[in-house]
Design an enzyme around this catalytic site. Structure first.
Site, PDB file in Angstrom:
ATOM      1  N   GLU A 219       0.823  -1.207   0.000  1.00 53.21           N
ATOM      2  CA  GLU A 219       0.000   0.000   0.000  1.00 53.21           C
ATOM      3  C   GLU A 219       0.860   1.262   0.000  1.00 53.21           C
ATOM      4  O   GLU A 219       0.545   2.242  -0.687  1.00 53.21           O
ATOM      5  CB  GLU A 219      -0.928   0.014   1.225  1.00 53.21           C
ATOM      6  CG  GLU A 219      -1.919  -1.119   1.285  1.00 53.21           C
ATOM      7  CD  GLU A 219      -1.439  -2.266   2.162  1.00 53.21           C
ATOM      8  OE1 GLU A 219      -2.288  -2.901   2.795  1.00 53.21           O
ATOM      9  OE2 GLU A 219      -0.217  -2.505   2.208  1.00 53.21           O
ATOM     10  N   ARG A 271       3.722  -0.620  15.478  1.00 55.30           N
ATOM     11  CA  ARG A 271       2.775   0.026  16.398  1.00 55.30           C
ATOM     12  C   ARG A 271       3.467   0.628  17.611  1.00 55.30           C
ATOM     13  O   ARG A 271       2.850   1.377  18.374  1.00 55.30           O
ATOM     14  CB  ARG A 271       1.703  -0.969  16.830  1.00 55.30           C
ATOM     15  CG  ARG A 271       2.237  -2.232  17.501  1.00 55.30           C
ATOM     16  CD  ARG A 271       1.147  -3.290  17.581  1.00 55.30           C
ATOM     17  NE  ARG A 271       1.603  -4.565  18.098  1.00 55.30           N
ATOM     18  CZ  ARG A 271       2.175  -5.519  17.368  1.00 55.30           C
ATOM     19  NH1 ARG A 271       2.415  -5.312  16.081  1.00 55.30           N
ATOM     20  NH2 ARG A 271       2.523  -6.676  17.912  1.00 55.30           N
ATOM     21  N   LYS A 503      -2.910 -10.102   3.310  1.00 57.97           N
ATOM     22  CA  LYS A 503      -1.914  -9.566   2.375  1.00 57.97           C
ATOM     23  C   LYS A 503      -1.572 -10.595   1.295  1.00 57.97           C
ATOM     24  O   LYS A 503      -1.461 -10.271   0.106  1.00 57.97           O
ATOM     25  CB  LYS A 503      -0.639  -9.165   3.121  1.00 57.97           C
ATOM     26  CG  LYS A 503      -0.782  -7.939   4.008  1.00 57.97           C
ATOM     27  CD  LYS A 503       0.564  -7.615   4.650  1.00 57.97           C
ATOM     28  CE  LYS A 503       0.497  -6.370   5.510  1.00 57.97           C
ATOM     29  NZ  LYS A 503       1.810  -6.050   6.117  1.00 57.97           N
TER      30      LYS A 503
END
Length: 527
Positions: A219, A271, A503
């Site tokens: 992406e 994260r 994915k």
């Protein structure tokens, strides 16, 4: 010796299970002792913040058992193992070093002959030097004009955390005259996301940050090409408008297609990367390196409190333990993050990823199924907006959802107005105080539709103002809470296999190598 055992095998947890529904928070806060309870049930945090748990269903007896659980589960020792460089991420055979990005807690950590702390500091300095050159006009666009906007291209941890932190400090920086550049973010591969950001920005004066550790994130690379196409059509050289944040071994490293490259390594997960170069580049460009350094200092001070074995002096550990009691004994399915601060509008979304990607697991560190519930569903929205949205379910729904409120006595801008005898900030804080009390104490009414049962437990993190230091401490508090809960549930909180299958199937769709349900759904969507 460190023992990695399942929660249900621990003697303290068995004792904890016998204490279900031990405390009525409604009774505790409805009586004459309410004021004393509110003032006494607090744990100091870093940067002037306080964690208050008076509206949680705990008492001294329960706290004693929670301390026993922390000791038996070796939470302090496991944290020390982590920050001293042990391989804690068993799924990927990696160290977990995001704490080192903001300060040294223990011994020197090395890998491949490299001092990890020195590496992170070097990247912080490289970013600071670059940002200062951009701000001073030493680095400009092709026409020799200054950059006024920075746009980060990334997804997941490369977007959610940095975006949440930027929004959290944008108004503070404007008020304190440290807003150097406006920042925008492109994350969704949906072309409307990128096109919308580009349409609202001054492309000729925009500097783009491409964030991809591997340099192969589908992406992110798609959005890079999308942006480069716009730059070329505008007669601009993409190489004069882009920097990369990546690993030293990725195809983006030392690449002439970028003005500069800054580096991260495999030991800081996406994260947890907001205090690394992933957040450092965009925040230093937007606010200046000193503001980012202040955020790091607040996070490091919070990390130091997380090393305290006394749970009454370790708010992130106490928060984690109460959360496990709520999830595994009280059997509450979710937790709501409710900041009464518009600046923290995207903070719940960041914590949603940080928590659910870390502890949304059904097998332990050895790959064995766990016989108990693990991470709760995390959601949230700023107050007072949420009061007019989903609070109905929180007050009168059939599920009890624990609540984590965040509030500040002062706003960031300093601007306010007095209406009906009080300022807007006081109205905001009044709503927060009212909601905590309403959730805990409820209200009896002969009309069932107007009856509020109460007994909805909540905590409150509060301080004077949301500053860079306070934001860093707040971020680290929740990161450490997530870590401690993962230790208690005996999970590997630092991999994310749950995002990989989709994915792989996406690649199959795009290559045309598909059949069955995958082919059928792809056909419906015109792929």
């Amino acid at each position: 010796m460190i023992k990695w055992e399942n929660l249900n095998t621990l003697e303290a947890f068995k004792k904890l299970q016998s204490l279900k529904n031990l405390v009525s928070v409604k009774a505790e806060l409805s009586g004459t002792g309410a004021a004393e309870r509110v003032s006494s049930c607090s744990a100091p945090m870093a940067a002037g913040l306080t964690y208050n748990y008076a509206a949680k269903q705990v008492n001294p007896q329960l706290l004693t058992v929670l301390q026993e659980l922390a000791d038996e589960a070796q939470l302090t020792e496991k944290f020390a193992e982590l920050y001293n460089g042990a391989v804690i991420n068993t799924g990927e055979n990696r160290k977990v070093l995001h704490h080192l990005a903001r300060g040294q807690l223990g011994q020197t950590v090395t890998y491949d002959g490299k001092n990890a702390r020195e590496f992170y500091v070097s990247q912080q300095k490289a970013i600071a030097d670059f940002a200062e050159k951009v701000h001073s006009g030493k680095i400009t666009n092709t026409a020799g004009e200054p950059f006024t906007t920075v746009i980060q291209i990334g997804i997941g941890g490369s977007d959610l955390g940095p975006r949440a932190l930027y929004l959290a400090l944008e108004q503070w920086a404007a008020a304190n005259k440290t807003l150097k550049m406006k920042a925008h973010f492109i994350s969704n591969v949906d072309p409307d996301d990128g096109a919308g950001v580009i349409a609202s920005a001054d492309l000729a004066h925009s500097l783009f940050i491409l964030v991809s550790k591997s340099g192969t994130t589908q992406e992110t690379l798609a959005n890079e090409l999308f942006v480069k196409d716009f730059l070329k059509k505008a007669g601009l050289d993409p190489a004069r408008h882009m920097v990369a944040v990546t690993s030293e071994t990725s195809p983006l490293a030392n690449n002439p297609a970028y003005l500069a490259s800054f580096y991260i390594d495999d030991y800081i997960g996406g994260r947890f990367s907001s205090t690394s170069a992933v957040g450092g580049a965009v925040l230093s460009l937007a606010f200046g390196p000193d503001v980012f350094a202040a955020l790091l200092n607040g996070a490091h001070e919070a990390d130091k409190t997380a090393a305290n074995p006394d749970i009454t002096k370790n708010p992130s550990m106490l928060d984690a333990l109460i959360g496990v009691y709520e999830r595994n004994v009280q059997e509450y399915p979710a937790t709501a993050i409710l900041p009464y601060s518009q600046a923290l509008s995207r903070f719940p979304a960041h914590l949603q990823q940080a928590d659910m990607e870390s502890n949304g697991k059904q097998v332990n560190r050895r790959g064995e199924p766990v016989p108990y519930a693990t991470g709760p569903v995390i959601f949230g929205e700023p107050g007072t907006n949420g009061q007019h949205s989903f609070y109905q379910l929180l007050h009168q729904g059939t599920d009890i959802v624990p609540l984590q409120f965040i509030g500040f006595t002062d706003n960031q801008r300093g601007a306010d107005v007095t209406v009906d005898g009080s300022t807007s900030q006081k109205k905001l804080c009044a709503n927060l105080a009212a909601q905590i009390t309403a959730f805990a104490c409820g209200k009896s009414d002969s009309n069932p539709n107007k009856n509020f049962p109460g007994e909805r437990p909540s905590s409150l993190i509060y301080g004077k103002q949301l500053t860079p230091e306070a934001l860093g401490a707040l971020l680290a508090h929740f990161e450490n809470k997530i870590m401690f809960q993962g230790f208690l549930w005996n999970l590997n909180s630092f991999d994310q296999e749950g995002v990989q299958l989709g994915k792989k199937l996406t690649k199959q769709v795009l290559s045309g190598d598909m059949d069955g349900a995958l082919k059928a759904y792809a056909g419906l969507l015109g792929v």
